[in-house]
Write a protein that holds these residues in place. Structure first.
Motif, short mmCIF file in Angstrom:
data_model
loop_
_atom_site.label_atom_id
_atom_site.label_comp_id
_atom_site.label_asym_id
_atom_site.label_seq_id
_atom_site.Cartn_x
_atom_site.Cartn_y
_atom_site.Cartn_z
N LYS A 33 -68.06 -24.19 2.65
CA LYS A 33 -66.82 -24.57 3.35
C LYS A 33 -65.60 -23.93 2.69
CE LYS A 33 -63.92 -28.65 4.01
NZ LYS A 33 -63.80 -30.09 3.71
N HIS A 34 -65.61 -23.85 1.37
CA HIS A 34 -64.48 -23.29 0.64
C HIS A 34 -64.65 -21.80 0.33
CE1 HIS A 34 -62.18 -26.96 0.13
NE2 HIS A 34 -63.35 -27.57 0.06
N SER A 35 -65.62 -21.18 0.98
CA SER A 35 -65.89 -19.74 0.85
C SER A 35 -66.12 -19.30 -0.60
CB SER A 35 -64.75 -18.92 1.45
OG SER A 35 -64.60 -19.25 2.82
N LEU A 36 -66.71 -20.19 -1.39
CA LEU A 36 -67.03 -19.83 -2.77
C LEU A 36 -68.34 -19.04 -2.84
CD1 LEU A 36 -66.07 -23.20 -4.48
CD2 LEU A 36 -64.82 -21.04 -4.57
N VAL A 37 -69.24 -19.30 -1.91
CA VAL A 37 -70.48 -18.53 -1.76
C VAL A 37 -70.76 -18.36 -0.27
CG1 VAL A 37 -71.53 -19.29 -3.95
CG2 VAL A 37 -71.99 -20.56 -1.86
N SER A 38 -71.51 -17.33 0.05
CA SER A 38 -71.90 -17.13 1.45
C SER A 38 -73.21 -17.88 1.71
CB SER A 38 -72.09 -15.65 1.74
OG SER A 38 -73.23 -15.16 1.06
N VAL A 39 -73.54 -18.03 2.96
CA VAL A 39 -74.80 -18.68 3.32
C VAL A 39 -75.97 -17.87 2.78
CG1 VAL A 39 -76.25 -19.40 5.25
CG2 VAL A 39 -73.80 -19.81 5.35
N LYS A 40 -75.90 -16.55 2.86
CA LYS A 40 -76.97 -15.71 2.34
C LYS A 40 -77.14 -15.86 0.84
CE LYS A 40 -77.43 -12.06 5.69
NZ LYS A 40 -77.63 -10.64 5.89
N GLN A 41 -76.01 -15.91 0.11
CA GLN A 41 -76.09 -16.11 -1.33
C GLN A 41 -76.71 -17.46 -1.66
OE1 GLN A 41 -71.89 -15.48 -2.13
NE2 GLN A 41 -72.37 -13.61 -3.28
N LEU A 42 -76.33 -18.46 -0.91
CA LEU A 42 -76.87 -19.80 -1.11
C LEU A 42 -78.38 -19.83 -0.85
CD1 LEU A 42 -76.12 -22.72 -1.74
CD2 LEU A 42 -75.72 -23.05 0.69
N GLN A 43 -78.82 -19.20 0.21
CA GLN A 43 -80.25 -19.15 0.52
C GLN A 43 -81.02 -18.43 -0.58
OE1 GLN A 43 -80.02 -17.22 4.33
NE2 GLN A 43 -79.96 -19.16 5.46
N ALA A 45 -80.10 -18.10 -3.75
CA ALA A 45 -80.06 -18.94 -4.95
C ALA A 45 -81.08 -20.06 -4.86
CB ALA A 45 -78.65 -19.51 -5.14
N ARG A 46 -81.25 -20.64 -3.68
CA ARG A 46 -82.26 -21.70 -3.51
C ARG A 46 -83.67 -21.15 -3.68
NH1 ARG A 46 -80.66 -26.74 -1.48
NH2 ARG A 46 -78.50 -26.79 -0.82
N ARG A 47 -83.92 -19.93 -3.20
CA ARG A 47 -85.24 -19.31 -3.40
C ARG A 47 -85.50 -19.08 -4.89
NH1 ARG A 47 -83.81 -16.04 0.99
NH2 ARG A 47 -83.62 -14.21 -0.35
N VAL A 48 -84.49 -18.57 -5.58
CA VAL A 48 -84.62 -18.35 -7.03
C VAL A 48 -84.85 -19.69 -7.73
CG1 VAL A 48 -83.35 -17.67 -9.11
CG2 VAL A 48 -83.24 -16.24 -7.06
N LEU A 62 -76.41 -20.56 -9.39
CA LEU A 62 -75.31 -19.78 -8.84
C LEU A 62 -74.47 -19.14 -9.94
CD1 LEU A 62 -74.27 -22.18 -5.95
CD2 LEU A 62 -75.21 -19.87 -5.68
N TYR A 63 -74.26 -19.86 -11.04
CA TYR A 63 -73.55 -19.29 -12.19
C TYR A 63 -74.35 -18.13 -12.78
CZ TYR A 63 -70.48 -23.45 -12.44
OH TYR A 63 -69.58 -24.44 -12.18
N ASP A 64 -75.65 -18.33 -12.97
CA ASP A 64 -76.50 -17.30 -13.56
C ASP A 64 -76.53 -16.03 -12.71
OD1 ASP A 64 -77.06 -19.03 -15.64
OD2 ASP A 64 -79.09 -19.52 -14.95
N LEU A 65 -76.53 -16.20 -11.40
CA LEU A 65 -76.53 -15.05 -10.49
C LEU A 65 -75.13 -14.43 -10.35
CD1 LEU A 65 -78.81 -16.49 -7.65
CD2 LEU A 65 -79.40 -14.68 -9.28
N GLU A 66 -74.16 -15.06 -10.98
CA GLU A 66 -72.76 -14.65 -10.92
C GLU A 66 -72.21 -14.65 -9.49
OE1 GLU A 66 -72.26 -11.01 -13.15
OE2 GLU A 66 -72.96 -11.97 -15.00
N TYR A 67 -72.70 -15.59 -8.69
CA TYR A 67 -72.18 -15.79 -7.33
C TYR A 67 -71.00 -16.76 -7.35
CZ TYR A 67 -76.40 -13.72 -5.24
OH TYR A 67 -77.40 -12.89 -4.85
N LEU A 68 -70.87 -17.51 -8.43
CA LEU A 68 -69.88 -18.57 -8.51
C LEU A 68 -69.28 -18.58 -9.90
CD1 LEU A 68 -68.69 -21.16 -7.12
CD2 LEU A 68 -70.60 -22.41 -8.11
N SER A 69 -67.98 -18.86 -9.98
CA SER A 69 -67.34 -18.99 -11.29
C SER A 69 -66.89 -20.45 -11.46
CB SER A 69 -66.13 -18.07 -11.40
OG SER A 69 -65.08 -18.52 -10.57
#
Length: 100
Positions: A33-43, A45-48, A62-69
């Motif tokens: 919702k806050h555009s911190l990650v995309s749906v693809k990035q989220l998907q 990250a959940r697989r990982v 998400l932090y480890d993948l550097e998708y989120l700070s």
């Protein structure tokens, strides 16, 4: 449903796993919702997260993948409510373990 199956489903560990999944979903919606990650990035990250040998929260992945700070998350949380109970949020942030 038998009494044995019913008892098995309502163990504290099963309830904690359900609560974690629910809090993870709420947090995921907040991040998108806050555009911190995309749906693809989220998907991804959940697989990982599902393949890890030792469990990590979605935020940790998400932090480890550097998708989120942490700064980005902190800024979004100051602007809007996440909608999680404090204990669940502390587990997601890594300050508490799910068993605590």
């Amino acid at each position: 449903m038998t009494a044995r199956a019913s008892a098995r489903q309502h163990t504290p560990a099963a309830e904690a796993k359900t609560q974690t999944r629910c809090s993870s979903d709420i947090l995921a919606d907040f991040l998108v919702k806050h555009s911190l990650v995309s749906v693809k990035q989220l998907q991804y990250a959940r697989r990982v997260q599902g393949k890890l040998a030792s469990p990590k929260t979605l935020l940790q992945v998400l932090y480890d993948l550097e998708y989120l700070s942490e700064d980005g998350l902190r800024a979004a949380m100051q602007k809007d409510r996440v909608g999680l109970r404090v204990g669940d949020l502390l587990v997601e942030l890594g300050y508490l373990r799910g068993e605590d």
